[in-house]
Design an enzyme around this catalytic site. Structure first.
Site, PDB file in Angstrom:
ATOM      1  CD  GLU A 149      -2.201  -2.868   1.446  1.00  5.97           C
ATOM      2  OE1 GLU A 149      -0.988  -2.177   1.756  1.00  5.97           O
ATOM      3  OE2 GLU A 149      -2.671  -3.386   0.569  1.00  5.97           O
TER       4      GLU A 149
ATOM      5  CG  HIS B 271     -11.510  -6.227   6.505  1.00  5.23           C
ATOM      6  ND1 HIS B 271     -10.427  -6.599   7.625  1.00  5.23           N
ATOM      7  CD2 HIS B 271     -11.562  -6.144   5.516  1.00  5.23           C
ATOM      8  CE1 HIS B 271      -9.537  -7.009   6.888  1.00  5.23           C
ATOM      9  NE2 HIS B 271      -9.755  -7.062   5.577  1.00  5.23           N
TER      10      HIS B 271
HETATM   11  C1  LIG Z   1      -2.323  -4.293   4.233  1.00  2.00           C
HETATM   12  C2  LIG Z   1      -3.432  -4.848   3.310  1.00  2.00           C
HETATM   13  N1  LIG Z   1      -3.714  -5.160   2.451  1.00  2.00           N
HETATM   14  C3  LIG Z   1      -4.261  -5.646   1.323  1.00  2.00           C
HETATM   15  C4  LIG Z   1      -5.235  -6.760   2.116  1.00  2.00           C
HETATM   16  C5  LIG Z   1      -6.092  -7.752   1.590  1.00  2.00           C
HETATM   17  N2  LIG Z   1      -6.141  -9.090   1.529  1.00  2.00           N
HETATM   18  C6  LIG Z   1      -6.499  -9.531   2.061  1.00  2.00           C
HETATM   19  S1  LIG Z   1      -6.268 -11.624   2.294  1.00  2.00           S
HETATM   20  C7  LIG Z   1      -5.396 -10.881   0.811  1.00  2.00           C
HETATM   21  C8  LIG Z   1      -3.866 -11.517   0.236  1.00  2.00           C
HETATM   22  C9  LIG Z   1      -2.776 -12.031   0.712  1.00  2.00           C
HETATM   23  O1  LIG Z   1      -1.934 -13.098   0.417  1.00  2.00           O
HETATM   24  P1  LIG Z   1      -0.925 -13.989   1.142  1.00  2.00           P
HETATM   25  O2  LIG Z   1      -0.857 -13.759   1.905  1.00  2.00           O
HETATM   26  O3  LIG Z   1      -0.443 -14.857   0.288  1.00  2.00           O
HETATM   27  O4  LIG Z   1      -1.957 -14.815   1.926  1.00  2.00           O
HETATM   28  P2  LIG Z   1      -3.387 -16.136   1.110  1.00  2.00           P
HETATM   29  O5  LIG Z   1      -4.845 -15.098   1.194  1.00  2.00           O
HETATM   30  O6  LIG Z   1      -2.877 -16.354  -0.002  1.00  2.00           O
HETATM   31  O7  LIG Z   1      -3.304 -17.230   1.669  1.00  2.00           O
HETATM   32  C10 LIG Z   1      -5.058  -9.621   0.504  1.00  2.00           C
HETATM   33  C11 LIG Z   1      -4.243  -8.645  -0.523  1.00  2.00           C
HETATM   34  C12 LIG Z   1      -5.254  -6.803   3.480  1.00  2.00           C
HETATM   35  N3  LIG Z   1      -5.770  -7.585   4.578  1.00  2.00           N
HETATM   36  N4  LIG Z   1      -3.865  -6.080   3.917  1.00  2.00           N
END
Ligand SMILES: Cc1ncc(C[n+]2csc(CCOP(=O)(O)OP(=O)(O)O)c2C)c(N)n1
Lengths: 325, 331
Positions: A61, A130
Site C-alpha cells: 500500500e 474492515h
Molecule cells: C495491508 C492489506 N492489504 C490488502 C489486504 C487484502 N487482502 C486480504 S488477504 C490478501 C492476500 C494475502 O495474500 P497471502 O499473504 O499470500 O495470503 P493468502 O490469502 O494467499 O493465503 C489481501 C490482498 C489486507 N488484508 N491487508
C-alpha cells in the site's frame, strides 16, 4: 442521452471506463485490479486497456500510494485503488505527508492529480479492521478533496470529476451500497464538488447526511413524513468542499438541524456541520442542532453487536423527533 | 526420516491436521448455511505447515497469524469451542464475538491473534520476541504469514529488526502461490522470500509444506537454533490452498488441473499413506478423522445453541480511561 438502470458498482465502473477511453493518461493501479478489482469495479478493463494502464500491484500500500503520486508528477492521472478503506492506514505517510503537502510545500510547482479510491463503511460483519468510517480525518487534512457519494448517478458523476481534477481526491466508495441500483446517463457528466443533492424537501427539519447511511436516512424521512414531520434531506455528496449554502438555506427555513453519520459521532464531520450552522446563523435562529452517529467503539463482529453500533432508520426517527422538541 | 518420527509423533501430526481440516470443513458448511457471518478464510490443503511448526512449540511460545489463522490457532492448542463460538459471533467466543474468524486469538495458549491486515502480525512477533528476550524467557515467537505479505514493508522492516537485535523469532512463510487472487510470482521481483531473508542476515530454509514430516523436521531444527539465541530464522513452506480466497469465492479463476494435482498432494492423505506403511491400520486413521469430525460437529452444535452476546458488551474492552458507557438504547 438516455440512461440505464445499473448498480452503483457498475456506475463507477462505467465512469472510470468512460474517462480511461477519453484520456489516455488515466490509469489504475492496485491489488487484483487486472482481474477486475475486488468488487468488479474494473471488470474487463485489462483486455481493453492492457497491462500498462491496468496495473495489478503487489500488496504494497505505501508504494501504491507513493508511486501514484510520482506518476502524477510526470503528468499521468492514476486511480489509486486501496481495495478497502482500512488499508489506507498502511499508506498514511504517503497520503498525508506527501500527496496532501506537495503542492503547497513546493510553492505550487506540482498538482498531484490522483484519485484514491477507498471503499469504506460497515460491511456485513467484517469486524474492526474492515469496517471503518474515518472520513472526518481527511476533511481535517488540508490539500485534499473528500468525496462521499451515496447513489449510482452521484458516484459516477463525482468519479468523473475526481479523475479530471488536478487536486488529489479521496473517493470513498460506499461499499455496502455497491448493489444499489439507479439511473446513470449514457454519457456521464461531471458533478461539481461542493454541491449537495436535495434528496427530499420539507419545512420542519433539516437532515444532513452522506455516503452509505443515506438510504436509512431517506427511509426515516419517509416514516417521519407519515407522522406529519416534513424533513429537508440533504445528501452532502462531498465533505470537502461541502455545500454550506445549501445547509444554511435549509436551516434558515426549518430552524432545526440533525446530522446523521455512520461514523463515530465524537469528533466526526457532524460536529463541523453543527458548529458551522450555529456560528453562521447564531444560536437564536437554530432551535435544535443535533448529531446522530455511532458510539465511540470499534465495529464489533457479532451480528447483534454490530447492529447495536449501526445507525438505523428507527434511531434516526427518534433523533429527529427529539430535535423537534 | 528423523529418529523422532516415531509413530506416535506422526499420529500427533495426523490428529492435528485432521482437526484443522474438520474444523474448517464444518465452518465452511456452517457459513454456507448462513450461520457463520462475515468473511471466512480457510486454509484447506495447508494444514501441514501449522501442524508441523506448532508441534515444536510450547504453550509459552507465542505465535502471530494472518487472516487465514484457524489452523495456526488449533495447532497451537486454542480451545475449539471458543473458536467455533467466535466464528458464530456467540457468547463464549475467545474474543467475545467481537473479532470473528479473521481475528481469533487465544492468549491462554500463546496465540496472540489472527490479523486482518496483511503483514500486520510480523512486527508484532518481532516485538514479542524482543519482550520475551528482555524478560529472559526461554520462549520464542513464531510468525505465520502468506507469500503475499513479503511484498509489504513490515516484512522487510521486521526481518531487519529481528536480525539486528538477534531476536528469538521464527518467521514462517506459508507460500500457497497466490496473494488473494493474483499469482504472487507475477507481483514479486527476484528469487523470492529466502533470498530476501538471507540478504538481511536471516537464514532461511525451503521445504515442501505438504510434507508434514519435512515441515516438522525443519521447524524443529530452526526453532532450536532460535531458542539457542542464534537469532531469527525463516521457514519457507511451499503449499497449496485447495479452496478459494474466501468462503464466497468458488475459485473458478483457478486452473482446475492445478487444484486436482494439489488434492493428490494433500498433506493429510500423504501422511496417511506413510502411516499405513508403518503399520497403522486404516481403521485407526479413520477413527482419528471421525473423532475430529465428531469434535467439530459438537462444537458447531454448541455454537448454534450458544446465546448471542448481550448488546452491552459491545461497549466493553474499548479502553479503561475515557470509555463510553452503554446507554441501553437500541433500535
Ligand atoms: C495491508 C492489506 N492489504 C490488502 C489486504 C487484502 N487482502 C486480504 S488477504 C490478501 C492476500 C494475502 O495474500 P497471502 O499473504 O499470500 O495470503 P493468502 O490469502 O494467499 O493465503 C489481501 C490482498 C489486507 N488484508 N491487508
Amino acid at each position: 442521452m438516455s440512461g440505464q438502470s445499473v448498480t452503483l458498482v457498475e456506475a463507477v465502473r462505467l465512469a472510470a471506463l468512460q474517462e480511461m477511453r477519453r484520456d489516455p493518461t488515466v490509469w489504475v493501479m492496485g491489488e487484483d485490479v487486472a482481474r477486475g478489482g475486488l468488487y468488479g469495479q474494473y471488470k474487463d478493463f485489462l483486455p481493453e486497456f492492457g497491462e500498462e494502464r491496468v496495473v495489478s500491484t503487489p500488496i504494497s500500500e505505501s508504494t501504491i500510494m507513493g508511486a501514484g503520486l510520482g506518476a502524477a508528477l510526470v503528468g499521468t492521472r492514476p486511480i489509486i485503488e486501496m481495495r478497502i478503506f482500512d488499508f489506507v492506514m498502511c499508506a498514511m505517510d504517503e497520503l498525508v505527508n506527501q500527496i496532501a503537502k506537495i503542492r503547497y510545500m513546493f510553492g505550487g510547482q506540482a498538482k498531484p492529480s490522483v484519485v484514491v479510491r477507498m471503499p469504506h463503511g460497515i460491511w456485513r460483519n467484517s469486524a474492526a479492521q474492515h469496517s471503518q468510517m474515518l472520513e472526518s480525518w481527511f476533511v481535517h487534512l488540508p490539500g485534499v478533496i473528500v468525496v462521499t457519494p451515496s447513489t449510482p448517478a452521484d458516484a459516477a458523476g463525482l468519479l468523473v470529476s475526481a479523475i479530471r481534477s488536478d487536486d488529489p481526491v479521496l473517493f470513498f466508495d460506499p461499499k455496502n451500497l455497491f448493489p444499489l441500483t439507479g439511473e446513470v446517463a449514457s454519457v456521464i457528466e461531471p458533478i461539481p464538488f461542493g454541491k449537495a443533492r436535495l434528496a427530499r424537501e420539507g419545512r420542519d427539519l433539516t437532515i444532513v447526511s452522506w455516503s452509505a447511511i443515506m438510504p436509512a436516512v431517506e427511509q426515516a424521512a419517509a416514516t417521519l413524513a407519515g407522522e406529519g414531520i416534513a424533513a429537508d434531506v440533504i445528501d452532502l455528496r462531498t465533505l470537502w468542499p461541502w455545500d454550506q449554502e445549501a445547509v444554511l438555506a435549509s436551516v434558515r427555513k426549518t430552524g432545526r438541524l440533525l446530522v446523521v453519520q455512520e461514523a463515530v459521532s465524537v469528533a466526526g464531520f457532524g460536529a463541523e456541520v453543527v458548529s458551522t450552522v450555529v456560528e453562521t446563523l447564531g444560536p437564536a435562529r437554530v432551535k435544535a442542532a443535533r448529531r446522530l452517529g455511532a458510539p465511540r467503539i470499534p465495529i464489533p463482529f457479532s451480528p447483534p453487536l454490530e447492529d447495536a453500533v449501526k445507525v438505523t432508520p428507527a434511531k434516526i426517527v427518534a433523533a429527529a423527533k427529539a430535535a423537534m422538541g | 526420516m528423523q529418529p523422532t518420527h516415531n509413530v506416535q509423533r506422526l499420529l500427533d501430526l495426523y490428529r492435528t491436521m485432521s482437526r484443522i481440516r474438520a474444523f474448517e470443513t464444518a465452518a465452511l458448511t456452517a457459513h454456507k448455511e448462513g450461520v457463520v457471518p462475515g468473511p471466512l478464510h480457510v486454509s484447506i490443503g495447508q494444514e501441514g505447515v501449522a501442524a508441523g511448526v506448532c508441534l515444536n512449540l510450547t504453550t509459552e511460545d507465542r505465535i502471530t497469524s494472518n487472516h487465514r489463522g484457524h489452523g495456526h490457532a488449533i495447532a497451537k492448542g486454542a480451545g475449539i469451542q471458543g473458536m467455533m463460538r467466535e466464528l458464530f459471533g456467540r457468547e463464549g467466543g475467545h474474543c467475545r464475538g467481537k473479532g470473528g474468524s479473521m481475528h481469533i486469538a487465544d492468549f491462554s495458549v500463546g496465540m496472540l491473534g489472527a490479523n486482518g491486515v496483511v503483514s500486520g502480525g510480523i512486527p508484532i512477533a518481532v516485538g514479542a520476541a524482543q519482550g520475551l528476550k528482555m524478560k529472559r524467557s526461554s520462549a520464542i515467537a513464531v510468525c505465520f504469514f502468506g507469500d503475499g505479505a513479503i511484498n509489504r514493508g513490515p516484512f522487510l522492516e521486521g526481518l531487519n529488526w529481528a536480525a539486528l537485535y538477534t531476536l528469538p523469532v521464527l518467521f514462517v512463510c506459508e507460500d500457497n502461490g497466490v496473494s488473494a487472487f493474483t499469482a504472487t510470482e507475477s507481483v514479486t521481483a527476484g528469487p523470492g522470500v529466502i533470498a530476501r531473508a538471507e540478504s538481511l542476515g536471516v537464514p532461511g530454509v525451503t521445504v515442501d509444506g505438504n510434507d508434514v514430516m519435512a515441515v516438522d523436521e525443519a521447524a524443529a531444527r530452526l526453532a532450536a537454533e532460535v531458542r539457542a539465541g542464534k537469532g531469527p530464522r525463516l521457514l519457507h513452506a511451499k503449499t497449496f490452498r485447495i479452496t478459494g480466497h474466501t468462503s464466497t469465492d468458488a475459485a473458478a479463476w483457478r486452473d482446475p488441473a492445478s487444484v486436482e494435482a494439489a488434492k493428490k498432494r494433500c498433506p493429510i492423505d500423504r501422511l496417511a499413506v506413510l502411516l499405513g506403511e508403518r503399520g497403522v491400520a486404516a481403521a485407526d486413521l479413520a477413527a482419528v478423522r471421525s473423532a475430529a469430525e465428531a469434535e467439530m460437529a459438537a462444537a458447531v452444535l454448541d455454537a448454534k445453541g450458544a446465546p448471542w452476546p448481550d448488546e452491552a458488551i459491545a461497549y466493553d474492552d474499548v479502553q479503561d480511561v475515557g470509555a463510553v458507557a452503554y446507554a441501553g438504547v437500541s433500535a
